[in-house]
Design a protein around this motif. Structure first.
Motif, PDB file in Angstrom:
ATOM      1  N   SER A   2     161.473 -94.978   1.568  1.00  0.00           N
ATOM      2  CA  SER A   2     162.702 -95.427   1.604  1.00  0.00           C
ATOM      3  C   SER A   2     163.654 -94.158   0.666  1.00  0.00           C
ATOM      4  CB  SER A   2     162.996 -96.589   0.934  1.00  0.00           C
ATOM      5  OG  SER A   2     162.842 -96.541  -0.604  1.00  0.00           O
ATOM      6  N   GLY A   3     164.992 -94.236   0.485  1.00  0.00           N
ATOM      7  CA  GLY A   3     165.453 -93.540  -0.175  1.00  0.00           C
ATOM      8  C   GLY A   3     165.116 -93.592  -1.901  1.00  0.00           C
ATOM      9  N   THR A   4     165.138 -95.089  -1.856  1.00  0.00           N
ATOM     10  CA  THR A   4     164.791 -95.231  -3.268  1.00  0.00           C
ATOM     11  C   THR A   4     163.265 -94.876  -4.092  1.00  0.00           C
ATOM     12  OG1 THR A   4     165.956 -97.210  -2.690  1.00  0.00           O
ATOM     13  CG2 THR A   4     164.547 -97.214  -5.078  1.00  0.00           C
ATOM     14  N   CYS A  23     171.230 -89.053  -0.312  1.00  0.00           N
ATOM     15  CA  CYS A  23     171.061 -90.167   0.599  1.00  0.00           C
ATOM     16  C   CYS A  23     172.114 -90.374   1.801  1.00  0.00           C
ATOM     17  CB  CYS A  23     170.740 -91.592  -0.232  1.00  0.00           C
ATOM     18  SG  CYS A  23     169.030 -91.456  -1.030  1.00  0.00           S
ATOM     19  N   GLN A  24     173.306 -89.841   1.226  1.00  0.00           N
ATOM     20  CA  GLN A  24     174.378 -90.026   2.197  1.00  0.00           C
ATOM     21  C   GLN A  24     174.813 -88.630   2.776  1.00  0.00           C
ATOM     22  OE1 GLN A  24     177.558 -92.193   0.281  1.00  0.00           O
ATOM     23  NE2 GLN A  24     176.272 -93.992  -0.417  1.00  0.00           N
ATOM     24  N   ASP A  46     170.897 -86.571  -5.090  1.00  0.00           N
ATOM     25  CA  ASP A  46     170.832 -87.971  -4.216  1.00  0.00           C
ATOM     26  C   ASP A  46     171.495 -87.484  -3.032  1.00  0.00           C
ATOM     27  OD1 ASP A  46     171.239 -90.051  -2.966  1.00  0.00           O
ATOM     28  OD2 ASP A  46     171.049 -91.179  -4.934  1.00  0.00           O
ATOM     29  N   LYS A  74     172.178 -94.729   7.667  1.00  0.00           N
ATOM     30  CA  LYS A  74     172.541 -93.545   7.352  1.00  0.00           C
ATOM     31  C   LYS A  74     172.576 -92.646   8.735  1.00  0.00           C
ATOM     32  CE  LYS A  74     171.903 -94.139   3.069  1.00  0.00           C
ATOM     33  NZ  LYS A  74     171.889 -95.772   2.827  1.00  0.00           N
ATOM     34  N   ALA A 105     170.607 -97.997  -6.127  1.00  0.00           N
ATOM     35  CA  ALA A 105     169.289 -97.266  -5.995  1.00  0.00           C
ATOM     36  C   ALA A 105     169.237 -96.046  -6.679  1.00  0.00           C
ATOM     37  CB  ALA A 105     169.140 -96.957  -4.598  1.00  0.00           C
ATOM     38  N   THR A 106     170.355 -95.305  -6.899  1.00  0.00           N
ATOM     39  CA  THR A 106     170.244 -93.974  -7.791  1.00  0.00           C
ATOM     40  C   THR A 106     169.720 -94.350  -9.139  1.00  0.00           C
ATOM     41  OG1 THR A 106     172.398 -93.409  -6.594  1.00  0.00           O
ATOM     42  CG2 THR A 106     171.363 -92.046  -8.495  1.00  0.00           C
ATOM     43  N   PHE A 135     175.376 -96.338  -5.276  1.00  0.00           N
ATOM     44  CA  PHE A 135     174.755 -97.373  -4.805  1.00  0.00           C
ATOM     45  C   PHE A 135     173.687 -97.686  -5.974  1.00  0.00           C
ATOM     46  CE2 PHE A 135     171.219 -99.198  -2.530  1.00  0.00           C
ATOM     47  CZ  PHE A 135     171.601-100.235  -2.147  1.00  0.00           C
ATOM     48  N   SER A 145     167.869 -90.810   2.444  1.00  0.00           N
ATOM     49  CA  SER A 145     167.187 -91.939   2.874  1.00  0.00           C
ATOM     50  C   SER A 145     167.305 -92.064   4.401  1.00  0.00           C
ATOM     51  CB  SER A 145     168.349 -93.035   2.245  1.00  0.00           C
ATOM     52  OG  SER A 145     168.155 -94.345   3.051  1.00  0.00           O
TER      53      SER A 145
HETATM   54  C1  LIG Z   1     173.464 -92.955  -2.569  1.00  0.00           C
HETATM   55  C2  LIG Z   1     172.410 -93.796  -2.544  1.00  0.00           C
HETATM   56  N1  LIG Z   1     171.254 -93.478  -3.230  1.00  0.00           N
HETATM   57  C3  LIG Z   1     170.128 -94.031  -2.766  1.00  0.00           C
HETATM   58  C4  LIG Z   1     169.952 -94.884  -1.734  1.00  0.00           C
HETATM   59  C5  LIG Z   1     168.749 -95.737  -1.214  1.00  0.00           C
HETATM   60  O1  LIG Z   1     168.126 -95.363  -0.193  1.00  0.00           O
HETATM   61  P1  LIG Z   1     167.259 -96.535   0.507  1.00  0.00           P
HETATM   62  O2  LIG Z   1     168.280 -97.800   0.713  1.00  0.00           O
HETATM   63  O3  LIG Z   1     166.700 -95.831   1.566  1.00  0.00           O
HETATM   64  O4  LIG Z   1     166.367 -97.045  -0.543  1.00  0.00           O
HETATM   65  C6  LIG Z   1     171.285 -94.921  -0.631  1.00  0.00           C
HETATM   66  C7  LIG Z   1     171.090 -95.896   0.373  1.00  0.00           C
HETATM   67  O5  LIG Z   1     170.806 -96.922   0.626  1.00  0.00           O
HETATM   68  C8  LIG Z   1     172.326 -94.416  -1.326  1.00  0.00           C
HETATM   69  O6  LIG Z   1     173.388 -94.572  -0.530  1.00  0.00           O
END
Ligand SMILES: Cc1ncc(COP(=O)(O)O)c(C=O)c1O
Length: 395
Positions: free
Chosen positions: A69-71, A169-170, A167, A196, A98-99, A96, A191
């Motif tokens: 995952s992105g996380t 992820c977007q 980051d 995405k 998860a950052t 988000f 991510s």
């Molecule tokens: C800015 C940002 N960072 C981190 C993530 C984490 O990615 P994931 O949901 O794949 O863990 C996301 C998306 O979900 C995100 O938009």
């Protein structure tokens, strides 16, 4: 102007928007081939390894390490960059969650800093105020696919010997001063979750040019297995953050679309900004691009100024826009440091007036609205124009 759809009039649009994800037959066959091969994880198969190579090449990075995952990509990158337990990592207050949870997963402490009111990206001055000798890294988020101001953030990090983890992820395919984002700082995290711009339902990747960081990341995401050694020789503390071969195959099938789709979003996004900029009450969060920049438009974000439309609340504006056939979202409700999950800890958070204000004012459109034809994007302008023009009917 005709009657608002919310009040019983005809909507601007009833046609469906391009679906996302838009699974194609070749995507299904790519997954089916892996299923039939019986090689479902990357130690037996070759899809993840090939995707890593192709993704790194596309971004002009030396190495990619695929994750679950992105996380987990961000957490793996922080650990691979050498984050020690209890060290601080500066993150934007508007992002988000998860950052910041990735920092906690890597045993670090997130420190929240304000964003720029006109970009939603980490503000370099706010980051400079939050950085201390305890800071190991700064994580700028290329929010909504808009490249963060790395030229100013990299020197801020350097003042304390901290590293920059992007980051991204977007921001798949976004370009900052001629270079794809995610491969500019010490490392980048992506991510591939279903929403995405490049997706496989779930998944993530770390990019880096540093072979030692890449080798550590490979071991960390693979239960500590050092590449080329057997399990028993493993000496690195690691986790199972692996990507499956099915995800690898799906991503390989979709990666060749990314460039053309990014160009299409880029053309439509800029056109939308040009048209919406003159409407009262709406301010696109889309500054003029720096030379050799390209935005990925994972989201099209704008500020809604209720005071310019007689005090019409944002929710009512969004209901009216949705009724005209343009789905939209309010973005995050509150800066991350006010999220109950973070309030429980004693995290440092500088005052973030821009993040507070943006949480009250932002409206998001999803990127797939930019993936149709020119007429589809023109519908967004017509709908905004109609709601703004008739806003008094809603007061
Ligand atoms: C800015 C940002 N960072 C981190 C993530 C984490 O990615 P994931 O949901 O794949 O863990 C996301 C998306 O979900 C995100 O938009």
């Amino acid at each position: 102007m005709s009657k608002l759809a919310l009040l019983g009039g005809d909507p601007v649009r009833t046609k469906l928007w391009p679906p996302w994800p838009d699974g194609r037959e070749q995507d299904a066959s790519a997954v089916q081939e892996v299923v039939a091969s019986g090689q479902w994880w990357h130690h037996g198969g070759s899809q993840v390894a090939q995707f890593e190579q192709e993704f790194a090449e596309y971004h002009g990075a030396a190495h990619a390490v695929a994750t679950s995952s992105g996380t987990t990509a961000l957490a793996t990158a922080l650990l691979a960059l050498g984050l020690e337990a209890g060290e601080e990592v500066v993150v934007p207050a508007y992002t988000f969650q998860a950052t910041a949870t990735a920092v906690l997963l890597a045993r670090g402490i997130p420190v929240f800093a304000d964003v720029q009111a006109d970009t939603l990206n980490l503000d370099a001055e706010a980051a400079a105020r939050s950085i201390t000798p305890r800071t190991r890294a700064i994580i700028p988020v290329h929010f909504a696919g808009l490249p963060a101001d790395l030229e100013r953030l990299l020197p801020v990090a350097a003042t304390q010997g901290a590293l920059v983890l992007e980051d991204a992820c977007q921001a798949h395919g976004a370009v900052y001063r001629g270079r794809k984002v995610g491969a500019i700082g010490a490392a980048g995290g992506f991510s591939f979750q279903a929403s995405k711009n490049l997706c496989a339902g779930e998944g993530g990747a770390v990019l880096t040019d540093d072979p030692e960081v890449a080798a550590r990341a490979q071991a960390i995401r693979d239960c500590g297995r050092v590449p080329g050694q057997t399990c028993d020789d493993s000496h690195i503390l690691g986790y199972n953050f692996r990507m499956t071969e099915m995800q690898g195959a799906l991503l390989r099938s979709r990666l060749p679309l990314l460039e053309a789709e990014t160009e299409l979003r880029w053309r439509h996004g800029r056109w939308l900004t040009e048209k919406l900029a003159s409407l009262p009450g709406l301010t696109p969060l889309d500054p003029s691009p720096r030379p050799a920049d390209r935005r990925a438009y994972h989201l099209y974000a704008m500020r809604y100024r209720s005071e310019s439309l007689g005090g019409l609340p944002r929710d009512r504006f969004m209901q009216a826009l949705a009724a005209e056939g343009v789905p939209c979202r309010p973005g995050y409700e509150a800066p991350l440091y006010r999220d109950p999950a973070f309030r429980q800890g004693s995290f440092r958070a500088a005052d973030s007036p821009a993040a507070e204000e943006l949480c009250r004012e932002v409206v998001w459109l999803f990127h797939s609205l930019l993936l149709g034809g020119d007429e589809d994007v023109a519908d967004i302008v017509r709908a905004c124009d109609k709601v703004v023009g008739c806003h008094r009917d809603l007061l």
